[in-house]
Design a protein around this motif. Structure first.
Motif, PDB file in Angstrom:
ATOM      1  N   GLY A 156       0.851  -1.187   0.000  1.00  0.00           N
ATOM      2  CA  GLY A 156       0.000   0.000   0.000  1.00  0.00           C
ATOM      3  C   GLY A 156       0.881   1.229   0.000  1.00  0.00           C
ATOM      4  O   GLY A 156       2.024   1.187  -0.460  1.00  0.00           O
ATOM      5  N   ILE A 157       0.370   2.303   0.519  1.00  0.00           N
ATOM      6  CA  ILE A 157       1.152   3.533   0.629  1.00  0.00           C
ATOM      7  C   ILE A 157       1.651   3.625   2.065  1.00  0.00           C
ATOM      8  O   ILE A 157       0.906   3.974   2.974  1.00  0.00           O
ATOM      9  N   PRO A 158       2.922   3.288   2.301  1.00  0.00           N
ATOM     10  CA  PRO A 158       3.428   3.236   3.672  1.00  0.00           C
ATOM     11  C   PRO A 158       3.786   4.618   4.211  1.00  0.00           C
ATOM     12  O   PRO A 158       4.434   5.409   3.535  1.00  0.00           O
ATOM     13  N   LYS A 159       3.339   4.895   5.430  1.00  0.00           N
ATOM     14  CA  LYS A 159       3.693   6.162   6.072  1.00  0.00           C
ATOM     15  C   LYS A 159       5.118   6.134   6.604  1.00  0.00           C
ATOM     16  O   LYS A 159       5.716   7.172   6.820  1.00  0.00           O
ATOM     17  N   ASN A 160       5.655   4.947   6.797  1.00  0.00           N
ATOM     18  CA  ASN A 160       7.020   4.840   7.325  1.00  0.00           C
ATOM     19  C   ASN A 160       8.072   4.743   6.224  1.00  0.00           C
ATOM     20  O   ASN A 160       9.249   4.567   6.498  1.00  0.00           O
ATOM     21  N   GLY A 161       7.636   4.831   4.958  1.00  0.00           N
ATOM     22  CA  GLY A 161       8.576   4.817   3.844  1.00  0.00           C
ATOM     23  C   GLY A 161       9.104   3.448   3.465  1.00  0.00           C
ATOM     24  O   GLY A 161       9.987   3.340   2.626  1.00  0.00           O
ATOM     25  N   ARG A 162       8.599   2.389   4.056  1.00  0.00           N
ATOM     26  CA  ARG A 162       9.072   1.034   3.755  1.00  0.00           C
ATOM     27  C   ARG A 162       8.243   0.420   2.633  1.00  0.00           C
ATOM     28  O   ARG A 162       7.331  -0.365   2.857  1.00  0.00           O
ATOM     29  N   TRP A 163       8.561   0.788   1.413  1.00  0.00           N
ATOM     30  CA  TRP A 163       7.845   0.299   0.243  1.00  0.00           C
ATOM     31  C   TRP A 163       8.089  -1.182  -0.001  1.00  0.00           C
ATOM     32  O   TRP A 163       7.359  -1.816  -0.755  1.00  0.00           O
ATOM     33  N   ASP A 164       9.114  -1.746   0.635  1.00  0.00           N
ATOM     34  CA  ASP A 164       9.449  -3.148   0.433  1.00  0.00           C
ATOM     35  C   ASP A 164       8.609  -4.092   1.293  1.00  0.00           C
ATOM     36  O   ASP A 164       8.666  -5.300   1.112  1.00  0.00           O
ATOM     37  N   ASN A 166      -4.007  -1.717   1.224  1.00  0.00           N
ATOM     38  CA  ASN A 166      -4.152  -0.604   0.295  1.00  0.00           C
ATOM     39  C   ASN A 166      -5.518   0.063   0.405  1.00  0.00           C
ATOM     40  O   ASN A 166      -5.954   0.751  -0.493  1.00  0.00           O
ATOM     41  N   SER A 167      -6.212  -0.137   1.526  1.00  0.00           N
ATOM     42  CA  SER A 167      -7.536   0.466   1.703  1.00  0.00           C
ATOM     43  C   SER A 167      -7.417   1.965   1.941  1.00  0.00           C
ATOM     44  O   SER A 167      -6.415   2.461   2.450  1.00  0.00           O
ATOM     45  N   SER A 168      -8.447   2.676   1.577  1.00  0.00           N
ATOM     46  CA  SER A 168      -8.461   4.132   1.677  1.00  0.00           C
ATOM     47  C   SER A 168      -9.075   4.580   2.992  1.00  0.00           C
ATOM     48  O   SER A 168     -10.131   4.085   3.398  1.00  0.00           O
ATOM     49  N   ASP A 169      -8.432   5.546   3.649  1.00  0.00           N
ATOM     50  CA  ASP A 169      -8.989   6.124   4.878  1.00  0.00           C
ATOM     51  C   ASP A 169     -10.376   6.699   4.621  1.00  0.00           C
ATOM     52  O   ASP A 169     -11.265   6.586   5.460  1.00  0.00           O
ATOM     53  N   LYS A 170     -10.537   7.324   3.485  1.00  0.00           N
ATOM     54  CA  LYS A 170     -11.780   8.024   3.183  1.00  0.00           C
ATOM     55  C   LYS A 170     -12.975   7.077   3.148  1.00  0.00           C
ATOM     56  O   LYS A 170     -14.084   7.470   3.486  1.00  0.00           O
ATOM     57  N   SER A 171     -12.765   5.835   2.760  1.00  0.00           N
ATOM     58  CA  SER A 171     -13.885   4.897   2.702  1.00  0.00           C
ATOM     59  C   SER A 171     -14.031   4.089   3.992  1.00  0.00           C
ATOM     60  O   SER A 171     -15.141   3.759   4.395  1.00  0.00           O
ATOM     61  N   THR A 172     -12.926   3.773   4.655  1.00  0.00           N
ATOM     62  CA  THR A 172     -13.019   2.920   5.846  1.00  0.00           C
ATOM     63  C   THR A 172     -13.403   3.688   7.105  1.00  0.00           C
ATOM     64  O   THR A 172     -13.892   3.089   8.060  1.00  0.00           O
ATOM     65  N   ILE A 173     -13.221   4.995   7.120  1.00  0.00           N
ATOM     66  CA  ILE A 173     -13.516   5.760   8.329  1.00  0.00           C
ATOM     67  C   ILE A 173     -15.021   5.779   8.616  1.00  0.00           C
ATOM     68  O   ILE A 173     -15.448   5.608   9.756  1.00  0.00           O
ATOM     69  N   LEU A 174     -15.837   5.961   7.588  1.00  0.00           N
ATOM     70  CA  LEU A 174     -17.285   5.954   7.790  1.00  0.00           C
ATOM     71  C   LEU A 174     -17.765   4.560   8.178  1.00  0.00           C
ATOM     72  O   LEU A 174     -18.661   4.412   9.013  1.00  0.00           O
ATOM     73  N   GLU A 175     -17.157   3.540   7.606  1.00  0.00           N
ATOM     74  CA  GLU A 175     -17.485   2.156   7.959  1.00  0.00           C
ATOM     75  C   GLU A 175     -17.236   1.907   9.446  1.00  0.00           C
ATOM     76  O   GLU A 175     -18.047   1.297  10.142  1.00  0.00           O
ATOM     77  N   ALA A 176     -16.120   2.419   9.965  1.00  0.00           N
ATOM     78  CA  ALA A 176     -15.801   2.244  11.383  1.00  0.00           C
ATOM     79  C   ALA A 176     -16.804   2.974  12.265  1.00  0.00           C
ATOM     80  O   ALA A 176     -17.267   2.432  13.278  1.00  0.00           O
ATOM     81  N   ILE A 177     -17.155   4.190  11.889  1.00  0.00           N
ATOM     82  CA  ILE A 177     -18.120   4.963  12.678  1.00  0.00           C
ATOM     83  C   ILE A 177     -19.476   4.258  12.700  1.00  0.00           C
ATOM     84  O   ILE A 177     -20.093   4.107  13.756  1.00  0.00           O
ATOM     85  N   ASN A 178     -19.943   3.805  11.545  1.00  0.00           N
ATOM     86  CA  ASN A 178     -21.244   3.136  11.479  1.00  0.00           C
ATOM     87  C   ASN A 178     -21.250   1.818  12.249  1.00  0.00           C
ATOM     88  O   ASN A 178     -22.251   1.467  12.869  1.00  0.00           O
ATOM     89  N   SER A 179     -20.138   1.090  12.226  1.00  0.00           N
ATOM     90  CA  SER A 179     -20.054  -0.159  12.995  1.00  0.00           C
ATOM     91  C   SER A 179     -20.163   0.121  14.486  1.00  0.00           C
ATOM     92  O   SER A 179     -20.852  -0.583  15.215  1.00  0.00           O
TER      93      SER A 179
END
Length: 169
Positions: free
Chosen positions: A31-39, A64-77
């Motif tokens: 996915g897109i790593p925040k720690n820079g570890r693309w490997d 590789n999930s998107s924050d924008k889509s999973t955040i609402l899922e978490a709130i609704n759960s």
């Protein structure tokens, strides 16, 4: 009053090979790593904590999930699992602030940072505003306005730290 902080996008990077048959609920992938570890492959945790930092809800997502889509899922759960007696405020970062999420959160109270990609936010930051000094702390000034975004009327508050402004100069 009850505050729930949505601490989304906690990435767990992992070593080794993962067969998707072993992990049937999520896809451990690049996915897109925040720690820079693309490997390294990763998966993501959605975590909701209360105002004291105590975890109330956690869910796993593909790497590789998107924050924008999973955040609402978490709130609704969480909303379907809890029925608090007092008013609940959901506090989330700017990844929550999308047209779709605002339309679909329903009659909930939320606090979020408006991302810099919103035109109204850009206009507000460049406008000549009459900021008011906070009575409780003179190091800060604020401006508030009401806007409609995503079909929902909202209050936006611009907060200016005088110390940070001087530091940037």
């Amino acid at each position: 009053m009850f505050f729930l902080k949505i601490a989304l996008r906690i990435q767990a990077c992992v070593f080794g090979d993962y067969d998707n048959k072993e992990t049937e609920y999520i896809d451990i992938t690049f996915g897109i790593p925040k720690n820079g570890r693309w490997d390294l492959k990763q998966f993501v945790l959605s975590l909701i904590v209360n105002q004291h930092g105590i975890p109330l809800f956690m869910n796993t997502h593909s790497g590789n999930s998107s924050d924008k889509s999973t955040i609402l899922e978490a709130i609704n759960s969480l909303k379907s699992a809890l029925s608090p007696e007092s008013k609940v405020y959901y506090v989330a970062d700017s990844s929550f602030y999308t047209d779709n999420n605002i339309k679909n959160i329903g009659k909930s109270f939320w606090i979020s940072r408006v991302p810099a990609t919103i035109n109204e936010e850009k206009e507000l930051l460049t406008a000549n505003l009459n900021l008011k000094t906070l009575k409780s702390d003179e190091r800060y000034s604020f401006y508030q306005t009401f806007v409609e975004y995503g079909g929902v009327k909202q209050k936006w508050v611009l907060l200016l730290s005088h110390k940070m402004k001087e530091k940037k100069r």
